[in-house]
Write a protein that holds these residues in place. Sequence first.
Motif, PDB file in Angstrom:
ATOM      1  N   TYR A 174      -5.134  -7.528   6.066  1.00 19.25           N
ATOM      2  CA  TYR A 174      -4.827  -8.811   5.418  1.00 19.25           C
ATOM      3  C   TYR A 174      -5.993  -9.074   4.495  1.00 19.25           C
ATOM      4  O   TYR A 174      -7.052  -9.478   4.941  1.00 19.25           O
ATOM      5  CB  TYR A 174      -4.721  -9.938   6.439  1.00 19.25           C
ATOM      6  CG  TYR A 174      -3.460  -9.922   7.264  1.00 19.25           C
ATOM      7  CD1 TYR A 174      -2.213  -9.918   6.648  1.00 19.25           C
ATOM      8  CD2 TYR A 174      -3.511  -9.939   8.646  1.00 19.25           C
ATOM      9  CE1 TYR A 174      -1.050  -9.913   7.393  1.00 19.25           C
ATOM     10  CE2 TYR A 174      -2.349  -9.933   9.412  1.00 19.25           C
ATOM     11  CZ  TYR A 174      -1.131  -9.926   8.781  1.00 19.25           C
ATOM     12  OH  TYR A 174       0.010  -9.922   9.517  1.00 19.25           O
ATOM     13  N   GLY A 175      -5.818  -8.819   3.215  1.00 23.45           N
ATOM     14  CA  GLY A 175      -6.949  -8.944   2.305  1.00 23.45           C
ATOM     15  C   GLY A 175      -8.013  -7.946   2.721  1.00 23.45           C
ATOM     16  O   GLY A 175      -7.753  -6.757   2.801  1.00 23.45           O
ATOM     17  N   SER A 176      -9.205  -8.443   3.023  1.00 19.99           N
ATOM     18  CA  SER A 176     -10.276  -7.524   3.386  1.00 19.99           C
ATOM     19  C   SER A 176     -10.391  -7.385   4.906  1.00 19.99           C
ATOM     20  O   SER A 176     -11.254  -6.690   5.408  1.00 19.99           O
ATOM     21  CB  SER A 176     -11.600  -8.025   2.811  1.00 19.99           C
ATOM     22  OG  SER A 176     -11.860  -9.315   3.321  1.00 19.99           O
ATOM     23  N   VAL A 177      -9.520  -8.076   5.626  1.00 18.37           N
ATOM     24  CA  VAL A 177      -9.601  -8.020   7.089  1.00 18.37           C
ATOM     25  C   VAL A 177      -8.657  -6.943   7.612  1.00 18.37           C
ATOM     26  O   VAL A 177      -7.467  -6.938   7.295  1.00 18.37           O
ATOM     27  CB  VAL A 177      -9.220  -9.379   7.716  1.00 18.37           C
ATOM     28  CG1 VAL A 177      -9.436  -9.341   9.220  1.00 18.37           C
ATOM     29  CG2 VAL A 177     -10.003 -10.499   7.078  1.00 18.37           C
ATOM     30  N   ARG A 178      -9.205  -6.035   8.402  1.00 16.90           N
ATOM     31  CA  ARG A 178      -8.391  -4.958   8.959  1.00 16.90           C
ATOM     32  C   ARG A 178      -7.972  -5.361  10.376  1.00 16.90           C
ATOM     33  O   ARG A 178      -8.801  -5.409  11.271  1.00 16.90           O
ATOM     34  CB  ARG A 178      -9.214  -3.668   8.969  1.00 16.90           C
ATOM     35  CG  ARG A 178      -8.474  -2.477   9.500  1.00 16.90           C
ATOM     36  CD  ARG A 178      -9.000  -1.199   8.899  1.00 16.90           C
ATOM     37  NE  ARG A 178      -8.512  -1.027   7.534  1.00 16.90           N
ATOM     38  CZ  ARG A 178      -8.626   0.108   6.849  1.00 16.90           C
ATOM     39  NH1 ARG A 178      -9.217   1.154   7.382  1.00 16.90           N
ATOM     40  NH2 ARG A 178      -8.155   0.193   5.630  1.00 16.90           N
ATOM     41  N   VAL A 179      -6.701  -5.722  10.556  1.00 14.10           N
ATOM     42  CA  VAL A 179      -6.280  -6.224  11.862  1.00 14.10           C
ATOM     43  C   VAL A 179      -5.753  -5.115  12.770  1.00 14.10           C
ATOM     44  O   VAL A 179      -5.762  -5.251  13.987  1.00 14.10           O
ATOM     45  CB  VAL A 179      -5.226  -7.345  11.738  1.00 14.10           C
ATOM     46  CG1 VAL A 179      -5.870  -8.635  11.279  1.00 14.10           C
ATOM     47  CG2 VAL A 179      -4.114  -6.963  10.804  1.00 14.10           C
TER      48      VAL A 179
ATOM     49  N   SER B 193       4.385  -5.396   6.383  1.00  9.74           N
ATOM     50  CA  SER B 193       4.331  -4.097   5.730  1.00  9.74           C
ATOM     51  C   SER B 193       3.219  -3.260   6.361  1.00  9.74           C
ATOM     52  O   SER B 193       2.335  -3.785   7.017  1.00  9.74           O
ATOM     53  CB  SER B 193       4.064  -4.278   4.242  1.00  9.74           C
ATOM     54  OG  SER B 193       2.818  -4.919   4.076  1.00  9.74           O
ATOM     55  N   VAL B 194       3.295  -1.963   6.168  1.00  3.71           N
ATOM     56  CA  VAL B 194       2.300  -1.052   6.718  1.00  3.71           C
ATOM     57  C   VAL B 194       1.289  -0.755   5.612  1.00  3.71           C
ATOM     58  O   VAL B 194       1.661  -0.312   4.534  1.00  3.71           O
ATOM     59  CB  VAL B 194       2.978   0.247   7.186  1.00  3.71           C
ATOM     60  CG1 VAL B 194       1.957   1.210   7.775  1.00  3.71           C
ATOM     61  CG2 VAL B 194       4.059  -0.065   8.212  1.00  3.71           C
ATOM     62  N   SER B 195       0.000  -1.023   5.867  1.00  6.28           N
ATOM     63  CA  SER B 195      -1.005  -0.788   4.822  1.00  6.28           C
ATOM     64  C   SER B 195      -1.402   0.679   4.730  1.00  6.28           C
ATOM     65  O   SER B 195      -1.815   1.154   3.680  1.00  6.28           O
ATOM     66  CB  SER B 195      -2.261  -1.626   5.076  1.00  6.28           C
ATOM     67  OG  SER B 195      -1.944  -2.968   5.292  1.00  6.28           O
ATOM     68  N   GLY B 196      -1.310   1.400   5.852  1.00  5.58           N
ATOM     69  CA  GLY B 196      -1.674   2.809   5.823  1.00  5.58           C
ATOM     70  C   GLY B 196      -1.103   3.514   7.037  1.00  5.58           C
ATOM     71  O   GLY B 196      -0.761   2.869   8.023  1.00  5.58           O
ATOM     72  N   GLY B 197      -0.977   4.845   6.958  1.00  5.74           N
ATOM     73  CA  GLY B 197      -0.431   5.600   8.072  1.00  5.74           C
ATOM     74  C   GLY B 197       1.086   5.520   8.101  1.00  5.74           C
ATOM     75  O   GLY B 197       1.706   5.010   7.164  1.00  5.74           O
ATOM     76  N   THR B 198       1.691   6.036   9.166  1.00  6.31           N
ATOM     77  CA  THR B 198       3.151   6.039   9.237  1.00  6.31           C
ATOM     78  C   THR B 198       3.636   5.557  10.598  1.00  6.31           C
ATOM     79  O   THR B 198       2.949   5.654  11.597  1.00  6.31           O
ATOM     80  CB  THR B 198       3.723   7.456   9.029  1.00  6.31           C
ATOM     81  OG1 THR B 198       3.141   8.310  10.009  1.00  6.31           O
ATOM     82  CG2 THR B 198       3.462   7.986   7.645  1.00  6.31           C
ATOM     83  N   ILE B 199       4.853   5.014  10.574  1.00  9.03           N
ATOM     84  CA  ILE B 199       5.561   4.698  11.814  1.00  9.03           C
ATOM     85  C   ILE B 199       6.836   5.522  11.790  1.00  9.03           C
ATOM     86  O   ILE B 199       7.578   5.489  10.805  1.00  9.03           O
ATOM     87  CB  ILE B 199       5.911   3.195  11.887  1.00  9.03           C
ATOM     88  CG1 ILE B 199       4.654   2.340  11.762  1.00  9.03           C
ATOM     89  CG2 ILE B 199       6.641   2.886  13.194  1.00  9.03           C
ATOM     90  CD1 ILE B 199       4.928   0.845  11.729  1.00  9.03           C
ATOM     91  N   THR B 200       7.066   6.301  12.842  1.00  7.71           N
ATOM     92  CA  THR B 200       8.303   7.078  12.896  1.00  7.71           C
ATOM     93  C   THR B 200       9.154   6.612  14.060  1.00  7.71           C
ATOM     94  O   THR B 200       8.653   6.272  15.124  1.00  7.71           O
ATOM     95  CB  THR B 200       8.043   8.584  13.087  1.00  7.71           C
ATOM     96  OG1 THR B 200       6.798   8.745  13.713  1.00  7.71           O
ATOM     97  CG2 THR B 200       8.065   9.341  11.801  1.00  7.71           C
ATOM     98  N   LEU B 201      10.465   6.588  13.807  1.00  7.10           N
ATOM     99  CA  LEU B 201      11.411   6.239  14.852  1.00  7.10           C
ATOM    100  C   LEU B 201      12.421   7.373  14.906  1.00  7.10           C
ATOM    101  O   LEU B 201      13.056   7.688  13.903  1.00  7.10           O
ATOM    102  CB  LEU B 201      12.118   4.916  14.519  1.00  7.10           C
ATOM    103  CG  LEU B 201      13.267   4.500  15.431  1.00  7.10           C
ATOM    104  CD1 LEU B 201      12.774   4.212  16.833  1.00  7.10           C
ATOM    105  CD2 LEU B 201      13.999   3.294  14.872  1.00  7.10           C
ATOM    106  N   ASP B 202      12.506   8.007  16.064  1.00  7.37           N
ATOM    107  CA  ASP B 202      13.464   9.096  16.240  1.00  7.37           C
ATOM    108  C   ASP B 202      13.292  10.161  15.149  1.00  7.37           C
ATOM    109  O   ASP B 202      14.262  10.655  14.593  1.00  7.37           O
ATOM    110  CB  ASP B 202      14.888   8.529  16.204  1.00  7.37           C
ATOM    111  CG  ASP B 202      15.809   9.350  17.104  1.00  7.37           C
ATOM    112  OD1 ASP B 202      15.299  10.288  17.763  1.00  7.37           O
ATOM    113  OD2 ASP B 202      17.011   9.064  17.129  1.00  7.37           O
TER     114      ASP B 202
END
Lengths: 360, 258
Positions: free
Chosen positions: A15-20, A56-65
Amino acid sequence: MSGAFISFQDATKDYGSVRVVENLNLDIARGEFVSLLGPSGSGKTTLLMMLAGFESVSGGTITLDGKVINDLPTYKRDMGVVFQNYALFPHMTVARNVAFPLEMRGEAKAVTAAKVKKALDMVQLGQLADRLPGQLSGGQQQRVALARALVFEPRVVLMDEPLGALDKQLREQMQLDIRELHHRLGLTVIFVTHDQDEALTMSDRIAIFNHGKIQQCAAPREVYDHPANRFVAEFIGETNLLDCKVSENAGETFSVTLDDGSVVAAHGLPGLVAGDRALLSLRPERIEILPAETDATATGQNRLAGEILDTIYQGDHLRVVIETAVGQIIARTDRKAQEWPVRARVMLTFRAADGWVIAP
Amino acid sequence: MMAMSLFKSVYATLIVGFLVAPLLVVLPLAFTSGAFLTYPIPSYSFRWFSELVENTVWSRAILNSLLIAGSTTVVATLLGTLAALGLRARNLVLSSQIRTLFLLPMVVPAVVLGVGMQALFVRFGINSTYLSVIVAHSVIAIPFVVISVSGALGGIDRRVERAAESLGARPHKVFFLVTLPLAMPGVASGAALAFATSLDEVVLTLFVAGPNQRTLARQMFSTLRENISPAIASAAFVIIVGTILVALLLLLMRRRSA
């Protein structure tokens, strides 16, 4: 791991410069019940919202099935979401609320009616089908939300602190109900909570979050008995943490030296080697209190001499505070156990398997 | 304690009296049989209501008002609702500044607005037409709709919309099945406010309307200057009853949706 049903790979959210959520990796198998547990602001809800497609996803991936779903819109994800505040449609009856996902999928009217009835019966609310959500109690509303999230047989059920707004008794009942539904329907459930008892009760595995990272992800017993670090040890249950130094690591069993020079045997994290500073975690209920004059060699267990400071009656158990050479130690004893007078000299003992050595 | 609550009741009664008194003065005059807008009332009759219907100047004004207020309601409600929806967007930059901009017509003096609009409409060649009056009325009615709809939208839990989306509703379905029905009370009161605003608007109308777009309010205004006929009181009566009916209708709709 390619066999995982849901897989986060280096998932990140800024979120902006904050990595949650930070480079998070987690695999979830089909039919598994995984709890995301952590203090507020630890990133657990954000992760759930990313999986649902609300964030939204800022980086990396989410896979389903096996398919990457980073950019798949929420309405195509086929996930049932249960929110903390139920999020029922206030202008629709209970039956229409539950029918909603089926209508969105263009189900025939007769099929929809039959499925709605079955779903409402499943949560024991069949007789309230024509009420508006505002006319129901919190527990009933949560059951409607549950029925609505399950009626379309989603691929995954996501729950965001769904029981947080209910009182204790109802919450415990719902925990058992959800657990039972999970087993009966073979659901894949991801459950966000900040209540550790809830996570321990319901989960196949618990992922413990802090500062946007998973600290440990394992079965409830493993998380409780063998915490991976100090945060997990302190977050789950209560524990005594004693400063110590590893003197020997013989595979499973460690021997560690406490600050007063006494040496105790305990199990611990692999990777710690002789000479390392470490913490010995002792769960209060694993400590036994014996009279000071007990023959030390008779038990063959670890021993710590101490003096009783206070005994607190807590209904189902007693909480005993003991002063020792290595600091105050809290022990829990059965309420039928002997009550110790203040200032009594005692001997604390615990088995090697009940001590757990972690990095400081 | 007693004295305090007595004081409160008396105070409240005085305030309400102050607000309602002008109506109590004017309304009985609608039923006068005399030719002047004065007390005492010689006897009661409906002659001035007949005048409203039979005199084409008045009946034309009533029809104009209904037409213009009706159109204004449609235009202002549509645009105001869209504006409120847009202002709700999560990542809108300068959102509060844009909101202020939408509310500006409420605080700008009508005279200033009227002069500007007249100049503009003349330039476009649409001054003194129904279009110019409807546009002008819509401009001052939109802020009421924006406020009212924004309030209703603000009361909607976003998680309810998220829930709809997660259950398979595409964005337009979420809007029509969830957002709009939940915002409907706000849209309805916005529409009623827009109607009422147009109905009693005089100043702008003086600038942008021609002889053919004489509205009821404007007709009352000029009659007041020319010959103070009791028909004004009858017209006022009609407006007040109409407004109360709209308000009641609204109340009824609210109750049904709640």
